[in-house]
Each structure stands twice: as structure tokens, then as C-alpha cells.
Design a protein around this motif. Structure first.
Motif, PDB file in Angstrom:
ATOM      1  N   LYS A  12       0.802  -1.216   0.000  1.00  0.00           N
ATOM      2  CA  LYS A  12       0.000   0.000   0.000  1.00  0.00           C
ATOM      3  C   LYS A  12       0.842   1.277   0.000  1.00  0.00           C
ATOM      4  O   LYS A  12       0.303   2.373  -0.179  1.00  0.00           O
ATOM      5  N   LYS A  13       2.151   1.153   0.220  1.00  0.00           N
ATOM      6  CA  LYS A  13       3.025   2.322   0.286  1.00  0.00           C
ATOM      7  C   LYS A  13       4.117   2.214  -0.773  1.00  0.00           C
ATOM      8  O   LYS A  13       4.605   1.124  -1.065  1.00  0.00           O
ATOM      9  N   ALA A  14       4.499   3.370  -1.317  1.00  0.00           N
ATOM     10  CA  ALA A  14       5.572   3.408  -2.307  1.00  0.00           C
ATOM     11  C   ALA A  14       6.488   4.579  -2.019  1.00  0.00           C
ATOM     12  O   ALA A  14       6.031   5.690  -1.735  1.00  0.00           O
ATOM     13  N   VAL A  15       7.791   4.330  -2.104  1.00  0.00           N
ATOM     14  CA  VAL A  15       8.801   5.352  -1.869  1.00  0.00           C
ATOM     15  C   VAL A  15       9.366   5.814  -3.206  1.00  0.00           C
ATOM     16  O   VAL A  15       9.720   4.994  -4.068  1.00  0.00           O
ATOM     17  N   ASP A 104      -2.461  11.204   1.173  1.00  0.00           N
ATOM     18  CA  ASP A 104      -1.980  10.396   0.047  1.00  0.00           C
ATOM     19  C   ASP A 104      -0.490  10.594  -0.184  1.00  0.00           C
ATOM     20  O   ASP A 104       0.221   9.674  -0.584  1.00  0.00           O
ATOM     21  N   ILE A 105      -0.017  11.808   0.009  1.00  0.00           N
ATOM     22  CA  ILE A 105       1.374  12.143  -0.264  1.00  0.00           C
ATOM     23  C   ILE A 105       2.050  12.648   1.008  1.00  0.00           C
ATOM     24  O   ILE A 105       1.542  13.545   1.679  1.00  0.00           O
ATOM     25  N   ILE A 106       3.180  12.037   1.309  1.00  0.00           N
ATOM     26  CA  ILE A 106       3.980  12.412   2.469  1.00  0.00           C
ATOM     27  C   ILE A 106       5.409  12.658   1.996  1.00  0.00           C
ATOM     28  O   ILE A 106       5.902  11.951   1.108  1.00  0.00           O
ATOM     29  N   THR A 107       6.074  13.647   2.562  1.00  0.00           N
ATOM     30  CA  THR A 107       7.455  13.913   2.185  1.00  0.00           C
ATOM     31  C   THR A 107       8.380  13.779   3.393  1.00  0.00           C
ATOM     32  O   THR A 107       7.993  14.098   4.520  1.00  0.00           O
ATOM     33  N   ARG A 109      12.791  14.383   4.211  1.00  0.00           N
ATOM     34  CA  ARG A 109      13.956  15.052   3.666  1.00  0.00           C
ATOM     35  C   ARG A 109      15.212  14.180   3.810  1.00  0.00           C
ATOM     36  O   ARG A 109      15.511  13.693   4.903  1.00  0.00           O
ATOM     37  N   GLN A 110      15.901  14.001   2.700  1.00  0.00           N
ATOM     38  CA  GLN A 110      17.248  13.424   2.742  1.00  0.00           C
ATOM     39  C   GLN A 110      18.211  14.606   2.814  1.00  0.00           C
ATOM     40  O   GLN A 110      18.471  15.266   1.826  1.00  0.00           O
ATOM     41  N   GLN A 111      18.712  14.864   3.986  1.00  0.00           N
ATOM     42  CA  GLN A 111      19.491  16.076   4.200  1.00  0.00           C
ATOM     43  C   GLN A 111      20.885  16.009   3.591  1.00  0.00           C
ATOM     44  O   GLN A 111      21.463  17.028   3.227  1.00  0.00           O
ATOM     45  N   VAL A 112      21.438  14.796   3.495  1.00  0.00           N
ATOM     46  CA  VAL A 112      22.777  14.614   2.931  1.00  0.00           C
ATOM     47  C   VAL A 112      22.698  13.544   1.849  1.00  0.00           C
ATOM     48  O   VAL A 112      22.111  12.477   2.084  1.00  0.00           O
ATOM     49  N   PRO A 113      23.261  13.779   0.653  1.00  0.00           N
ATOM     50  CA  PRO A 113      23.170  12.798  -0.436  1.00  0.00           C
ATOM     51  C   PRO A 113      24.143  11.636  -0.244  1.00  0.00           C
ATOM     52  O   PRO A 113      25.262  11.642  -0.762  1.00  0.00           O
ATOM     53  N   LEU A 114      23.707  10.629   0.501  1.00  0.00           N
ATOM     54  CA  LEU A 114      24.583   9.497   0.833  1.00  0.00           C
ATOM     55  C   LEU A 114      24.255   8.234   0.041  1.00  0.00           C
ATOM     56  O   LEU A 114      24.737   7.157   0.387  1.00  0.00           O
ATOM     57  N   GLY A 115      23.443   8.363  -1.009  1.00  0.00           N
ATOM     58  CA  GLY A 115      23.158   7.205  -1.844  1.00  0.00           C
ATOM     59  C   GLY A 115      21.706   6.784  -1.819  1.00  0.00           C
ATOM     60  O   GLY A 115      20.920   7.227  -0.975  1.00  0.00           O
ATOM     61  N   LEU A 116      21.369   5.892  -2.763  1.00  0.00           N
ATOM     62  CA  LEU A 116      19.980   5.424  -2.881  1.00  0.00           C
ATOM     63  C   LEU A 116      19.542   4.681  -1.638  1.00  0.00           C
ATOM     64  O   LEU A 116      18.421   4.854  -1.149  1.00  0.00           O
ATOM     65  N   GLY A 117      20.413   3.830  -1.103  1.00  0.00           N
ATOM     66  CA  GLY A 117      20.048   3.093   0.105  1.00  0.00           C
ATOM     67  C   GLY A 117      19.732   4.022   1.255  1.00  0.00           C
ATOM     68  O   GLY A 117      18.785   3.797   2.019  1.00  0.00           O
ATOM     69  N   HIS A 118      20.494   5.087   1.392  1.00  0.00           N
ATOM     70  CA  HIS A 118      20.248   6.064   2.448  1.00  0.00           C
ATOM     71  C   HIS A 118      18.917   6.777   2.221  1.00  0.00           C
ATOM     72  O   HIS A 118      18.178   7.043   3.183  1.00  0.00           O
ATOM     73  N   ALA A 119      18.611   7.112   0.960  1.00  0.00           N
ATOM     74  CA  ALA A 119      17.339   7.779   0.660  1.00  0.00           C
ATOM     75  C   ALA A 119      16.162   6.908   1.077  1.00  0.00           C
ATOM     76  O   ALA A 119      15.192   7.392   1.671  1.00  0.00           O
ATOM     77  N   ILE A 120      16.241   5.610   0.784  1.00  0.00           N
ATOM     78  CA  ILE A 120      15.161   4.701   1.173  1.00  0.00           C
ATOM     79  C   ILE A 120      15.069   4.612   2.694  1.00  0.00           C
ATOM     80  O   ILE A 120      13.975   4.637   3.268  1.00  0.00           O
ATOM     81  N   TRP A 121      16.199   4.548   3.365  1.00  0.00           N
ATOM     82  CA  TRP A 121      16.229   4.466   4.827  1.00  0.00           C
ATOM     83  C   TRP A 121      15.588   5.692   5.463  1.00  0.00           C
ATOM     84  O   TRP A 121      14.991   5.591   6.542  1.00  0.00           O
ATOM     85  N   ALA A 123      12.933   7.003   4.765  1.00  0.00           N
ATOM     86  CA  ALA A 123      11.480   6.813   4.820  1.00  0.00           C
ATOM     87  C   ALA A 123      11.061   5.739   5.817  1.00  0.00           C
ATOM     88  O   ALA A 123       9.889   5.353   5.866  1.00  0.00           O
ATOM     89  N   ARG A 124      11.980   5.279   6.656  1.00  0.00           N
ATOM     90  CA  ARG A 124      11.736   4.135   7.528  1.00  0.00           C
ATOM     91  C   ARG A 124      10.568   4.354   8.491  1.00  0.00           C
ATOM     92  O   ARG A 124       9.783   3.424   8.743  1.00  0.00           O
ATOM     93  N   ALA A 125      10.418   5.571   9.018  1.00  0.00           N
ATOM     94  CA  ALA A 125       9.361   5.815  10.003  1.00  0.00           C
ATOM     95  C   ALA A 125       7.982   5.734   9.366  1.00  0.00           C
ATOM     96  O   ALA A 125       7.009   5.349  10.016  1.00  0.00           O
ATOM     97  N   ILE A 126       7.891   6.109   8.107  1.00  0.00           N
ATOM     98  CA  ILE A 126       6.601   6.073   7.411  1.00  0.00           C
ATOM     99  C   ILE A 126       6.299   4.665   6.908  1.00  0.00           C
ATOM    100  O   ILE A 126       5.160   4.196   6.976  1.00  0.00           O
ATOM    101  N   VAL A 127       7.319   3.987   6.421  1.00  0.00           N
ATOM    102  CA  VAL A 127       7.133   2.608   5.956  1.00  0.00           C
ATOM    103  C   VAL A 127       6.731   1.716   7.116  1.00  0.00           C
ATOM    104  O   VAL A 127       5.852   0.859   6.998  1.00  0.00           O
ATOM    105  N   GLY A 128       7.386   1.926   8.279  1.00  0.00           N
ATOM    106  CA  GLY A 128       7.061   1.116   9.449  1.00  0.00           C
ATOM    107  C   GLY A 128       7.377  -0.350   9.237  1.00  0.00           C
ATOM    108  O   GLY A 128       8.394  -0.705   8.641  1.00  0.00           O
ATOM    109  N   ASP A 129       6.475  -1.206   9.675  1.00  0.00           N
ATOM    110  CA  ASP A 129       6.684  -2.651   9.588  1.00  0.00           C
ATOM    111  C   ASP A 129       5.867  -3.251   8.448  1.00  0.00           C
ATOM    112  O   ASP A 129       5.324  -4.347   8.572  1.00  0.00           O
TER     113      ASP A 129
END
Length: 298
Positions: A12-15, A104-107, A109-121, A123-129
Motif C-alpha cells: 500500500k506504500k511506495a517510496v 496520500d502524499i507524504i514527504t 527530507r534526505q538532508q545529505v546525499p549518501l546514496g539510494l540506500g540512504h534515501a530509502i532508509w 522513509a523508515r518511520a513512514i514505511v514502518g513494519d
């Protein structure tokens, strides 16, 4: 294929990682996010969001950076514009896909450009479990003409059968594999292929297959536990590919070969190709564009 207990919780969620600076498109992207550059008359990000909605995604999570607020505004209600269009009797349906209901839309911020894996991380609080999808907007995935379904919908349909983790792949000429992430394939069943490993930009003579990873993912939330270690990989960045590789063997991991076309809109050439290809398919301009292209080639 390796037998695992399927993981079938609904997606139900997409990053959407959209924090990049778009330097390859300067000066156009100096003040405009590259995700808002239009393919014909729709911003690139709109194609990805529409693809997610077609697949039943209910919550869109944008991982943004500085200067990216216009992406969110694109999906907001533009009262003055809509009021003026209504008063003038203009067709309002062109704005329908850009409207989002609250939540429907939540944002984030990736404050430092540390890579795609970091960008996905981020969103961890919104993705949850919950399991979640990832769509890279630079990869424009176009369904087959004549009623084909989008890439993410094809993946969700496959997920509903096998669960676990899935990535989209496409077959390319073998001599091109060194430019992409490639899967080490296991057993295959139609469009579904077991993923035994992931290899980033292998030499042509060492590539385990010609199936490249193509910017769409469905992952279980455990990937966040791996990403939280902040381990750096290629280029000194936190790589999503590295985190996914560690999940192989612990959970079901499969690839779906997309029945459609991919355009690399992170490159200028791919962006132009996508614009031309989609314009040629439009009923309202296809013939004129074809005539124009033939004239320019003379």
C-alpha cells in the motif's frame, strides 16, 4: 526455486527517491526539479505516480532534498488555476491526475546525499513494519500498447502469488550488461525468475545473465534493518543493492521480467527518445510528429 514461507502482506506504500540535483540536465534543472521536466505534456514524476496508483498504491512517499518543494506542489490543488479554468470553460480533466487527497502524499527530507540506500532508509518511520514499493522516476516504464498493464502492477500481481521481495528486470544485449546491475538467475517460471545474487556493473565476460535491474522494487521492511547499519559500498555511498543482496537466501527473492519498454530518462538521450516515442503514440499528434521527424531527417 528455494522454498521459503511466503510473505504476502499487501503493498500500500511506495517510496519515490527524488532528492537528486539533476546535474546532467543543467541549466534546465537549476530552478526546476528534473522530475518535473515534461515528457510531452506530463512531468516525469507524474508517470511514476500514475503507475503506482494503477497498482493499488495508496500512499506516496517522496524522499526530497532542498529545492524540491515544487514536486509536492504539482500534486496539490491549484485554486487560482482551477477557478480561472472553470470560469473560462476549459477542460478540467487534464488536472485530475495531479490531485491528491490529504494523507496520500507524504514527504521526508534526505538532508545529505549518501546514496539510494540512504534515501530509502530516510522513509523508515513512514514505511514502518510494512512491505513497500520503490519507484525510481528516472526509469520511465511504459506498458505495451493496446491495454498493457504498468510495471508496478505486473509486480504486485506477481507478489500476490509468491510474496517476499521482487525486483523488475529487463533483458538487454549481452554486450551492454556492464552498464547495469544484473541478476544471477535461478529457476524460472514464465516472467518470474528466482534471484540468487545481484552483481553491479559486471564485466561482459563475467555477467551471470543479461537481465538488468530496472528501477522498480517490492521489498519487505527488514531491508530497513540492514540499511540502518549505514554501510558504504560502491562510490562511498549507502547502496540499496548491497542491502538487498544480504536478504537473498533469508526471504523469497524473485525478479519479474517487465512486459513493456524502459526509457532511461536520467540521460539526455533517453529523455529525448522517451519524448519522441510517446509523442508518436499519441492520437492527437502522432501523425504530425511522424511527418515532422521525417522532414527533419531529410
Amino acid at each position: 526455486m528455494t522454498q521459503h514461507k511466503p510473505l504476502h502482506r499487501p503493498i500500500k506504500k511506495a517510496v519515490f527517491p527524488v532528492a537528486g540535483l539533476g546535474t546532467r540536465f543543467l541549466p534546465a534543472t537549476k530552478a526546476i526539479p528534473k522530475e518535473l521536466l515534461p515528457i510531452v505534456d506530463r512531468p516525469l514524476i507524474q508517470y511514476a505516480v500514475d503507475e503506482a496508483r494503477e497498482a493499488g498504491i495508496e500512499q506516496i512517499i517522496f524522499v526530497t532534498g532542498r529545492g524540491k518543494t515544487a514536486i509536492v506542489e504539482h500534486f496539490d490543488i491549484a485554486y487560482e488555476l482551477e477557478s480561472t479554468m472553470g470560469e473560462r470553460g476549459k477542460d478540467m480533466t487534464v488536472l485530475d491526475a495531479t490531485r491528491a487527497t490529504p494523507g496520500d502524499i507524504i514527504t521526508v527530507r534526505q538532508q545529505v546525499p549518501l546514496g539510494l540506500g540512504h534515501a530509502i532508509w530516510c522513509a523508515r518511520a513512514i514505511v514502518g513494519d510494512e512491505p513497500f514499493a520503490i519507484l525510481l522516476p528516472d526509469e520511465l516504464m511504459v506498458a505495451q500498447q493496446g491495454g498493457g498493464t504498468g510495471c508496478m502492477k505486473q509486480m504486485v500481481e506477481a507478489y500476490n502469488e509468491v510474496g517476499g521481495n521482487l525486483i523488475s528486470v529487463l533483458e538487454v544485449p549481452h554486450e551492454e550488461v556492464s552498464s547495469y546491475g544484473v541478476i544471477d538467475p535461478g529457476a524460472a517460471n514464465g516472467a518470474l525468475t528466482e534471484v540468487k545474487g545481484l552483481v553491479e556493473k559486471p564485466p561482459v565476460d563475467q555477467a551471470p545473465s543479461n537481465k538488468i535491474v530496472s528501477g522498480r522494487y517490492i521489498l519487505q521492511p527488514e531491508v530497513m534493518r540492514t540499511l540502518e547499519n549505514q554501510e558504504k559500498g560502491a562510490g562511498g555511498e549507502i547502496q540499496l543493492t548491497d542491502a538487498m543482496a544480504k536478504m537473498i537466501g533469508t526471504q523469497p527473492f524473485n525478479a519479474v521480467t517487465f512486459a513493456g519498454r524502459r526509457f532511461d530518462c536520467g540521460s539526455k538521450l533517453g529523455f529525448v527518445e522517451a519524448t519522441l516515442a510517446l509523442a508518436l503514440e499519441r492520437e492527437d499528434m502522432g501523425e504530425q510528429v511522424r511527418t515532422m521527424a521525417q522532414r527533419l531527417l531529410c
